[in-house]
Design a protein around this motif. Structure first.
Motif, PDB file in Angstrom:
ATOM      1  N   GLU A  36      41.771  59.454  41.422  1.00  9.37           N
ATOM      2  CA  GLU A  36      42.501  60.478  41.986  1.00  9.37           C
ATOM      3  C   GLU A  36      42.416  61.915  42.138  1.00  9.37           C
ATOM      4  O   GLU A  36      43.150  62.993  41.680  1.00  9.37           O
ATOM      5  N   VAL A  37      40.946  62.060  41.758  1.00 12.55           N
ATOM      6  CA  VAL A  37      40.658  63.339  41.621  1.00 12.55           C
ATOM      7  C   VAL A  37      39.537  63.472  43.120  1.00 12.55           C
ATOM      8  O   VAL A  37      38.622  62.344  43.993  1.00 12.55           O
ATOM      9  N   SER A  38      39.068  64.903  43.559  1.00 10.92           N
ATOM     10  CA  SER A  38      38.654  64.770  44.534  1.00 10.92           C
ATOM     11  C   SER A  38      37.373  65.140  44.000  1.00 10.92           C
ATOM     12  O   SER A  38      36.883  66.936  43.905  1.00 10.92           O
ATOM     13  N   TYR A  39      35.889  65.208  44.723  1.00 16.68           N
ATOM     14  CA  TYR A  39      34.658  65.575  44.145  1.00 16.68           C
ATOM     15  C   TYR A  39      33.506  66.384  45.707  1.00 16.68           C
ATOM     16  O   TYR A  39      34.535  65.376  46.138  1.00 16.68           O
ATOM     17  N   ARG A  94      41.345  48.727  57.099  1.00 16.26           N
ATOM     18  CA  ARG A  94      42.074  47.997  56.488  1.00 16.26           C
ATOM     19  C   ARG A  94      41.375  47.990  55.223  1.00 16.26           C
ATOM     20  O   ARG A  94      41.859  46.781  54.721  1.00 16.26           O
ATOM     21  N   ILE A  95      40.185  48.605  54.506  1.00 18.26           N
ATOM     22  CA  ILE A  95      39.958  47.938  53.579  1.00 18.26           C
ATOM     23  C   ILE A  95      41.909  47.885  52.275  1.00 18.26           C
ATOM     24  O   ILE A  95      42.389  47.991  50.903  1.00 18.26           O
ATOM     25  N   ILE A  96      42.569  49.296  52.461  1.00 16.23           N
ATOM     26  CA  ILE A  96      43.926  49.935  52.506  1.00 16.23           C
ATOM     27  C   ILE A  96      44.410  48.745  51.968  1.00 16.23           C
ATOM     28  O   ILE A  96      45.600  48.154  51.520  1.00 16.23           O
ATOM     29  N   GLY A  97      45.102  47.690  53.854  1.00 11.77           N
ATOM     30  CA  GLY A  97      45.191  47.102  53.888  1.00 11.77           C
ATOM     31  C   GLY A  97      45.484  45.614  52.749  1.00 11.77           C
ATOM     32  O   GLY A  97      45.946  44.261  52.722  1.00 11.77           O
ATOM     33  N   GLU A 110      43.473  64.619  55.194  1.00 14.45           N
ATOM     34  CA  GLU A 110      42.362  66.093  54.369  1.00 14.45           C
ATOM     35  C   GLU A 110      41.251  65.436  55.060  1.00 14.45           C
ATOM     36  O   GLU A 110      40.727  66.518  55.560  1.00 14.45           O
ATOM     37  N   MET A 111      40.600  64.272  54.881  1.00 17.33           N
ATOM     38  CA  MET A 111      39.591  64.687  54.815  1.00 17.33           C
ATOM     39  C   MET A 111      38.978  64.741  56.512  1.00 17.33           C
ATOM     40  O   MET A 111      37.775  64.881  56.936  1.00 17.33           O
ATOM     41  N   LEU A 160      44.541  50.526  36.689  1.00 18.08           N
ATOM     42  CA  LEU A 160      45.381  50.891  37.291  1.00 18.08           C
ATOM     43  C   LEU A 160      46.863  51.151  37.550  1.00 18.08           C
ATOM     44  O   LEU A 160      47.337  51.228  36.815  1.00 18.08           O
ATOM     45  N   LYS A 161      47.375  51.472  38.830  1.00 16.96           N
ATOM     46  CA  LYS A 161      48.101  52.067  39.617  1.00 16.96           C
ATOM     47  C   LYS A 161      48.629  51.579  40.569  1.00 16.96           C
ATOM     48  O   LYS A 161      47.915  51.575  41.918  1.00 16.96           O
ATOM     49  N   PRO A 162      49.952  50.964  41.415  1.00 15.10           N
ATOM     50  CA  PRO A 162      50.367  50.209  41.945  1.00 15.10           C
ATOM     51  C   PRO A 162      49.938  51.820  43.810  1.00 15.10           C
ATOM     52  O   PRO A 162      49.877  53.064  43.679  1.00 15.10           O
ATOM     53  N   LEU A 163      49.724  50.843  44.385  1.00 12.10           N
ATOM     54  CA  LEU A 163      48.687  51.810  45.693  1.00 12.10           C
ATOM     55  C   LEU A 163      50.066  52.684  45.861  1.00 12.10           C
ATOM     56  O   LEU A 163      51.489  52.433  46.521  1.00 12.10           O
ATOM     57  N   GLU A 164      49.993  53.798  46.721  1.00 13.55           N
ATOM     58  CA  GLU A 164      50.769  54.766  47.580  1.00 13.55           C
ATOM     59  C   GLU A 164      50.101  55.266  48.839  1.00 13.55           C
ATOM     60  O   GLU A 164      49.688  56.138  49.092  1.00 13.55           O
ATOM     61  N   LYS A 165      50.897  53.557  49.498  1.00 12.28           N
ATOM     62  CA  LYS A 165      49.880  54.331  50.489  1.00 12.28           C
ATOM     63  C   LYS A 165      50.231  55.835  51.478  1.00 12.28           C
ATOM     64  O   LYS A 165      49.418  56.110  52.198  1.00 12.28           O
ATOM     65  N   ASP A 166      51.196  56.141  51.637  1.00  8.89           N
ATOM     66  CA  ASP A 166      51.415  57.831  52.569  1.00  8.89           C
ATOM     67  C   ASP A 166      51.063  58.437  51.790  1.00  8.89           C
ATOM     68  O   ASP A 166      50.092  59.334  52.116  1.00  8.89           O
ATOM     69  N   GLU A 167      50.969  58.461  50.960  1.00  9.41           N
ATOM     70  CA  GLU A 167      49.404  59.464  49.518  1.00  9.41           C
ATOM     71  C   GLU A 167      48.259  59.319  49.535  1.00  9.41           C
ATOM     72  O   GLU A 167      47.465  60.437  50.286  1.00  9.41           O
TER      73      GLU A 167
END
Length: 879
Positions: free
Chosen positions: A346-349, A450-453, A478-479, A464-471
């Motif tokens: 959850e951090v952008s480098y 594909r990987i998120i799926g 953005e990238m 670990l935390k559950p996926l938040e797909k919209d986020e």
């Protein structure tokens, strides 16, 4: 429809039947017959024969006039005049021939002369043959690192990726497979079952059937189209226009002179000789040679800066361009994929550095990360382990995208790869790659969707935390909006020794890595300099719109929008013309689009330069006023270009622009110097005839003979005009807008300066001749005094001609060649006047020393008249 388009819609069996072949390959006899029909698998660029290249140097209206004069002088028996005029013309041709020959040699030195070989199957046996012997129907075997030798229909493939940037401009390798194409695939321009000649296999293996060879390939088709285009440079157009003006004036004056002489009762032969003298006087015989030398010296300067000019006028043309249409990949960018952003935990480098150099660090908010947090460490390990590329000494082996992941891992301190136990290779259906390491960890990378799926959780710094797909989708968008190609990474524990597609579920998402083909640092500076020089930059690329837009923004290329190839295809010509008003970035374009854009810009009066290195650039390179190719680019691009950048450095173009603009200023100074001197001599002859009815002095003889005039023009051109080439360059030349392409060499300023100096020289020459004859000098001696006075008018005028607007008192005395030229000119003139042996050739005779008191004052008329003109015009300009 081209053969490869038709065959791409067929299944493998149908394609083999169409090509008359089988998986076992052709029989040798059949291969020989087909080679006889289709010819060698080569694209030949016909080089002009040296004789034709030499004859091309005579294609100038001024040269034609001089040769006509030479014929007439020979007809009336003036053989010395004939020999000198002919020598002048031939010398000029030799200079141009030698310079263009050197440029051709430099281009040829960039070619790779090693013969390529291909692996084929013939009569069921695998063998290596020269690629030039390939024929349609041959079955070829290809692997990573090989260049595709012809257009080929895939039969079998494994993990096949091909770099098509030389053909399409797209920097990311495309995946290929033998599956039959559907109509929607073709409409999108996706020919994944076709390998195109000249492209490079970056990964995998392939078996395919040759469709077309040589000129019949897509690469060959473009090369043939290039030969149909012939564009004349602005300088040649201006010189042609200038030559027509001079020729018309010379012929008119000579005809007027001849008619006037006959009417005044002169002998016909004398009248013709005088008219010939007028023509010789008015024609600037030394100008073609001086212009050629000026351009040749500029060519040498550019070669020292790694820009090889193939024909002399091109160096000046680049200085006059108003628009540069540039390819992106490898020209404005490094053609090296680079990870620029990592999202993990959850951090952008941010990732510093460019290309495959390991210089740079991973940073967070501008601060270097010395000890990577666990999420960052694990995504770097995943990128390194799930990878088949390697990097050593900034050289890569394998896919550029995977090489970028290797470099990113090394920048984060991760260098050791885990031993691989099993692998699921990447293909277009899966859209991912996965490996099983010896420590029981499955690591996967691929498209984010594909990987998120495959994942159920995301790794964060707190666990670990559950996926938040919209986020996550927002993060990916953005990238991608920054022009990055985004890959996702995931892992999970596994107890087996093999992995299959069904094992890749309930995985942990590690994050994303975003990469881009970065701009060349020097290109950013070059674009800025072009802006200050008033030159518009248009990026035309085959890459994605988002990528093109992001790279353009980083380069500083401003645009209202990014237009794509499909959008251009749906537009009428007038709509494309209108879009060119404010659109400076075109993406996903075809070679036809590039050609069309360049053509429209030229029709709108722009002077267009086109830079590029790929086959796709060739037609536009040829269509442009000047094509600039990269030395490492394709042979088709180099052969189509007017200039080749040996160092592939876009910044070299800025140096070429500067040199080109200074060359034009030098040419303008030289013309402003040479033409008034020629005009003055012509006026001397013309006015002497007009004065003949009222003055016996001019009715008996000419003040100057044709040979004397020709000597003045030629010697003056070499030793007085040529030193102007060495005048210091204007360092502020890139801070000025390009000159108006419609502006000719002859303008009001030109006419004013020519008129003033011509009149001053004519008055001086006629005056000293009249004074000499009136005071009892022999005609030959009086003519010698006139000859000397005219030469010295040239000498003094040179001092002020070094600048078009500065006074002689304000011009820095830094050009030592001017002083050298003056010393040589005065010395040789004294020899001609006082050495007895030379009087036979030049028809001169010594004059008493006291005549220098008359010659010197009359010699200052050209200098004084222009100095007065500069003073008056300067005052008017500031009022």
């Amino acid at each position: 429809m081209t053969p490869w388009k038709r065959i791409s819609e067929m299944d493998v069996e149908g394609a083999l039947d169409e090509l008359g072949t089988s998986p076992g390959g052709l029989k040798e006899a059949e291969a020989r017959d087909r080679l006889e029909i289709h010819g060698p698998n080569e694209i030949e660029f016909k080089k002009p024969h040296p004789i034709f290249r030499f004859m091309k140097q005579f294609q100038s209206l001024l040269v034609y006039v001089l040769l006509t004069v030479a014929i007439f002088t020979a007809f009336i028996g003036e053989w010395i005049d004939t020999a000198v005029i002919t020598g002048v013309v031939v010398l000029n041709a030799i200079i141009g021939f030698i310079q263009e020959g050197k440029a051709s040699e430099a281009i040829e030195s960039l070619q790779k002369f090693t013969e390529s070989y291909s692996t084929v199957i013939r009569e069921g046996r695998e063998m290596r043959i020269p690629s030039g012997l390939l024929v349609p129907g041959d079955i070829t075997v290809l692997g990573a690192g090989e260049r595709v030798p012809a257009d080929i229909r895939l039969i079998e493939s494994k993990n096949l990726h091909v770099d098509e940037s030389a053909l399409t401009g797209e920097s990311v390798p495309v995946e290929k497979d033998p599956s039959t194409l559907r109509e929607e695939d073709i409409l999108r321009g996706e020919f994944r079952n076709i390998l195109f000649s000249g492209t490079l296999i970056t990964e995998g293996r392939a078996l395919g059937a040759v469709i077309s060879t040589g000129r019949e390939t897509e690469l060959g088709r473009i090369a043939e189209r290039v030969k149909e285009v012939d564009v004349k440079t602005p300088l040649l157009e201006k010189i042609d226009e200038f030559s027509r003006t001079i020729t018309l004036a010379v012929v008119s004056l000579a005809a007027f002179n001849f008619i006037a002489a006959i009417l005044f009762g002169y002998d016909a032969v004398l009248s013709f000789l005088a008219s010939t003298s007028l023509a010789v006087a008015a024609i600037p015989e030394g100008l073609p040679a001086v212009l050629t030398v000026t351009l040749a010296l500029a060519v040498r300067t550019m070669a020292e800066r790694n820009a090889i000019v193939r024909n002399l006028p091109s160096v000046e043309t680049l200085g006059s361009v108003t628009v540069i249409c540039s390819d992106k990949t490898g020209t404005l960018t490094r053609n090296e994929m680079t990870v620029k952003s990592i999202y993990a935990g959850e951090v952008s480098y941010e990732v510093e550095g460019v290309g495959y150099s390991e210089d740079g660090y991973i940073t967070l908010n501008g601060s270097r990360i010395k000890e990577p947090p666990e999420p960052l460490l694990r995504i770097l390990k995943c990128g390194l382990n799930c990878n088949n590329a390697s990097v050593a000494d900034e050289r890569i082996h394998g896919d550029p995208t995977e090489a970028a992941l290797v470099v990113a891992a090394h920048k984060g301190g991760v260098r050791e790869r885990a031993r691989r136990v099993d692998e699921v290779p990447f293909d277009s259906t899966r859209k991912y790659m996965a490996v099983l390491t010896e420590d029981g960890l499955i690591q996967a990378k691929g498209s984010p969707e594909r990987i998120i799926g495959m994942c159920s959780h995301e790794l964060t710094e707190s666990g670990l935390k559950p996926l938040e797909k919209d986020e996550l989708k927002d993060r990916i968008h953005e990238m991608a909006s920054e022009g990055m190609r985004v890959l996702a990474f995931a892992e999970k524990r596994h107890s087996g020794t093999e992995i299959h597609d069904e094992d890749l579920t309930d995985m942990t998402l590690l994050g994303f890595q975003g990469m881009i083909d970065p701009p060349r640092p020097e290109a950013i500076e070059a674009v800025g300099k072009c802006k200050s020089a008033g030159i518009r930059i248009i990026m035309i690329t085959g890459d994605h719109a988002a990528t093109a837009g992001a790279v353009a923004a980083e380069l500083g290329i401003e645009t209202s929008r990014v237009l794509t190839g499909p959008e251009l295809s749906s537009m009428e010509t007038h709509e494309i013309t209108k879009s060119l008003d404010d659109c400076n970035v075109f993406a996903r374009v075809t070679p036809d689009h590039k050609y069309t854009i360049t053509e429209i810009l030229r029709e709108n009066g722009e002077i267009v330069a086109m830079t590029g290195d790929g086959v796709n650039d060739a037609p536009a390179l040829k269509m442009a006023d000047i094509g600039v190719a990269m030395g490492s680019g394709t042979e088709v691009a180099r052969e189509s270009a007017d200039m080749v950048l040996a160092d592939d450095n876009f910044a070299t173009i800025v140096a070429a622009v500067s040199e080109g603009r200074n060359v034009y200023e030098r040419i303008r100074r030289i013309i402003y110097y040479v033409l008034p001197t020629s005009g003055g001599q012509a006026l001397i002859i013309l006015l002497s005839f007009l004065l003949a009815p009222v003055s016996p002095t001019f009715s008996a003889s000419l003040p100057l003979l044709p040979l004397q005039i020709l000597w003045i023009n030629m010697f003056d051109g070499v030793f007085l005009a040529l030193p102007l080439v060495a005048e210091a360059s204007d360092e502020s030349v890139l801070e000025k807008p390009p000159r108006d392409p419609g502006t000719g060499i002859v303008d009001y300023t030109f006419i004013r300066k020519v008129g003033l100096v011509s009149a001053a020289m004519a008055i001086s020459g006629l005056a000293v001749f009249y004074i000499g004859v009136s005071r009892g000098l022999d005609v030959t001696v009086a003519r010698t005094v006139t000859f000397t006075t005219v030469i010295l008018v040239h000498v003094f005028y040179l001092l002020t001609a070094r600048s078009l607007d500065k006074s002689v008192l304000r011009i820095p005395p830094a050009n030592r060649w001017v002083a050298t030229g003056i010393i040589i000119t005065v010395t040789v003139t004294l020899f001609i006047v006082y050495v007895p042996g030379l009087e036979v050739i030049f028809r001169t005779s010594p004059f008493p020393s006291e005549w220098w008191g008359i010659i010197i004052p009359f010699s200052l008329t050209g200098l004084l008249s222009i100095e007065a003109e500069k003073y008056i015009m300067g005052r008017l300009k500031h009022e």
